[in-house]
Design a protein around this motif. Structure first.
Motif, PDB file in Angstrom:
ATOM      1  N   LEU A  73      21.338 -10.244  47.989  1.00 40.50           N
ATOM      2  CA  LEU A  73      20.264  -9.453  48.589  1.00 40.50           C
ATOM      3  C   LEU A  73      18.900 -10.108  48.370  1.00 40.50           C
ATOM      4  O   LEU A  73      18.055 -10.113  49.270  1.00 40.50           O
ATOM      5  N   ARG A  74      18.691 -10.694  47.197  1.00 37.75           N
ATOM      6  CA  ARG A  74      17.425 -11.400  46.955  1.00 37.75           C
ATOM      7  C   ARG A  74      17.312 -12.633  47.863  1.00 37.75           C
ATOM      8  O   ARG A  74      16.238 -12.928  48.383  1.00 37.75           O
ATOM      9  N   ALA A  75      18.431 -13.319  48.091  1.00 35.53           N
ATOM     10  CA  ALA A  75      18.429 -14.480  48.990  1.00 35.53           C
ATOM     11  C   ALA A  75      18.113 -14.037  50.421  1.00 35.53           C
ATOM     12  O   ALA A  75      17.374 -14.715  51.141  1.00 35.53           O
ATOM     13  N   MET A  76      18.641 -12.900  50.811  1.00 31.99           N
ATOM     14  CA  MET A  76      18.354 -12.365  52.146  1.00 31.99           C
ATOM     15  C   MET A  76      16.865 -12.059  52.279  1.00 31.99           C
ATOM     16  O   MET A  76      16.244 -12.390  53.298  1.00 31.99           O
ATOM     17  N   ALA A  77      16.282 -11.465  51.256  1.00 31.71           N
ATOM     18  CA  ALA A  77      14.852 -11.134  51.286  1.00 31.71           C
ATOM     19  C   ALA A  77      14.011 -12.405  51.385  1.00 31.71           C
ATOM     20  O   ALA A  77      13.045 -12.457  52.164  1.00 31.71           O
ATOM     21  N   GLN A  79      14.953 -15.333  52.604  1.00 30.48           N
ATOM     22  CA  GLN A  79      15.168 -15.999  53.886  1.00 30.48           C
ATOM     23  C   GLN A  79      14.441 -15.291  55.029  1.00 30.48           C
ATOM     24  O   GLN A  79      13.858 -15.937  55.892  1.00 30.48           O
ATOM     25  N   THR A  80      14.488 -13.972  55.033  1.00 28.99           N
ATOM     26  CA  THR A  80      13.953 -13.223  56.176  1.00 28.99           C
ATOM     27  C   THR A  80      12.492 -12.817  56.009  1.00 28.99           C
ATOM     28  O   THR A  80      11.800 -12.634  57.008  1.00 28.99           O
ATOM     29  N   GLY A  81      12.064 -12.630  54.762  1.00 32.20           N
ATOM     30  CA  GLY A  81      10.712 -12.124  54.526  1.00 32.20           C
ATOM     31  C   GLY A  81      10.592 -10.636  54.819  1.00 32.20           C
ATOM     32  O   GLY A  81       9.499 -10.076  54.816  1.00 32.20           O
ATOM     33  N   TRP A  82      11.713  -9.974  55.053  1.00 33.95           N
ATOM     34  CA  TRP A  82      11.696  -8.544  55.364  1.00 33.95           C
ATOM     35  C   TRP A  82      11.350  -7.731  54.130  1.00 33.95           C
ATOM     36  O   TRP A  82      11.685  -8.091  53.007  1.00 33.95           O
ATOM     37  N   GLY A  83      10.762  -6.579  54.381  1.00 35.71           N
ATOM     38  CA  GLY A  83      10.514  -5.615  53.326  1.00 35.71           C
ATOM     39  C   GLY A  83      11.760  -4.780  53.070  1.00 35.71           C
ATOM     40  O   GLY A  83      12.769  -4.890  53.778  1.00 35.71           O
ATOM     41  N   ALA A  84      11.661  -3.926  52.073  1.00 36.85           N
ATOM     42  CA  ALA A  84      12.811  -3.120  51.656  1.00 36.85           C
ATOM     43  C   ALA A  84      13.287  -2.171  52.758  1.00 36.85           C
ATOM     44  O   ALA A  84      14.489  -1.941  52.906  1.00 36.85           O
ATOM     45  N   VAL A  85      12.365  -1.616  53.549  1.00 37.02           N
ATOM     46  CA  VAL A  85      12.759  -0.667  54.600  1.00 37.02           C
ATOM     47  C   VAL A  85      13.599  -1.370  55.662  1.00 37.02           C
ATOM     48  O   VAL A  85      14.656  -0.869  56.068  1.00 37.02           O
ATOM     49  N   GLY A 114      24.187 -19.623  57.354  1.00 37.54           N
ATOM     50  CA  GLY A 114      22.765 -19.924  57.486  1.00 37.54           C
ATOM     51  C   GLY A 114      21.920 -18.785  58.021  1.00 37.54           C
ATOM     52  O   GLY A 114      20.713 -18.942  58.181  1.00 37.54           O
ATOM     53  N   THR A 115      22.535 -17.641  58.297  1.00 36.71           N
ATOM     54  CA  THR A 115      21.785 -16.492  58.805  1.00 36.71           C
ATOM     55  C   THR A 115      21.719 -15.409  57.732  1.00 36.71           C
ATOM     56  O   THR A 115      22.420 -15.471  56.724  1.00 36.71           O
ATOM     57  N   TYR A 116      20.896 -14.390  57.982  1.00 38.68           N
ATOM     58  CA  TYR A 116      20.810 -13.289  57.021  1.00 38.68           C
ATOM     59  C   TYR A 116      22.161 -12.577  56.879  1.00 38.68           C
ATOM     60  O   TYR A 116      22.457 -12.004  55.830  1.00 38.68           O
TER      61      TYR A 116
END
Length: 147
Positions: A73-77, A79-85, A114-116
């Motif tokens: 989940l931290r790697a996803m954050a 990679q994407t730069g998305w916020g928690a919501v 290589g994707t979220y």
């Protein structure tokens, strides 16, 4: 492969003799095996290794699985730069649709590499029963390094 329990015990005793004096990590294993053998197997090996869960606690395997899930989940954050919501929304969508399809797979689908979704797959694969939090509060805590 040895099947006779007495042969296995004898091999463990030989191994403890051969491994004494090695690196501290190996010595830790030797001491645990010696404790196990000294009790005649009455004390579970997991306890001798110091891996037994405290009463009401989680097993080492459950803790390790949660850490793998949280790393994904931290790697996803990252990679994407998305916020928690947004992450919570994507997790909920994947739980209801993608994971239903993917949970029978032993390996990552090529299209996710290589994707979220790679991180989602890894998080759900690591989590026992697909227990990946989908609340923004929990995601925020995990991404910030809390558990």
């Amino acid at each position: 492969m040895m099947e006779d329990p007495l042969e296995i015990v004898a091999a463990l005793r030989r191994a403890t003799q051969l491994l004494q004096g090695f690196a501290p990590d190996v010595e830790l294993l030797v001491e645990a095996l010696e404790r196990y053998l000294a009790t005649g197997g009455a004390t579970p090996l997991e306890e001798c290794l110091g891996l037994a869960a405290a009463p009401g606690g989680r097993s080492w395997a459950a803790q390790e699985a949660q850490e793998r899930r949280d790393r994904a989940l931290r790697a996803m954050a990252r990679q994407t730069g998305w916020g928690a919501v947004r992450m919570a929304s994507e997790i909920a969508k994947y739980a209801g649709n993608g994971w239903t399809r993917d949970k029978a797979r032993a390996t990552l689908p090529d299209r996710y590499a290589g994707t979220y979704k790679q991180h989602l797959f890894e998080a759900f694969r690591a989590a026992p029963g697909g227990d990946v939090p989908s609340s923004a509060k929990q995601i925020r805590r995990i991404v910030s390094g809390g558990h």
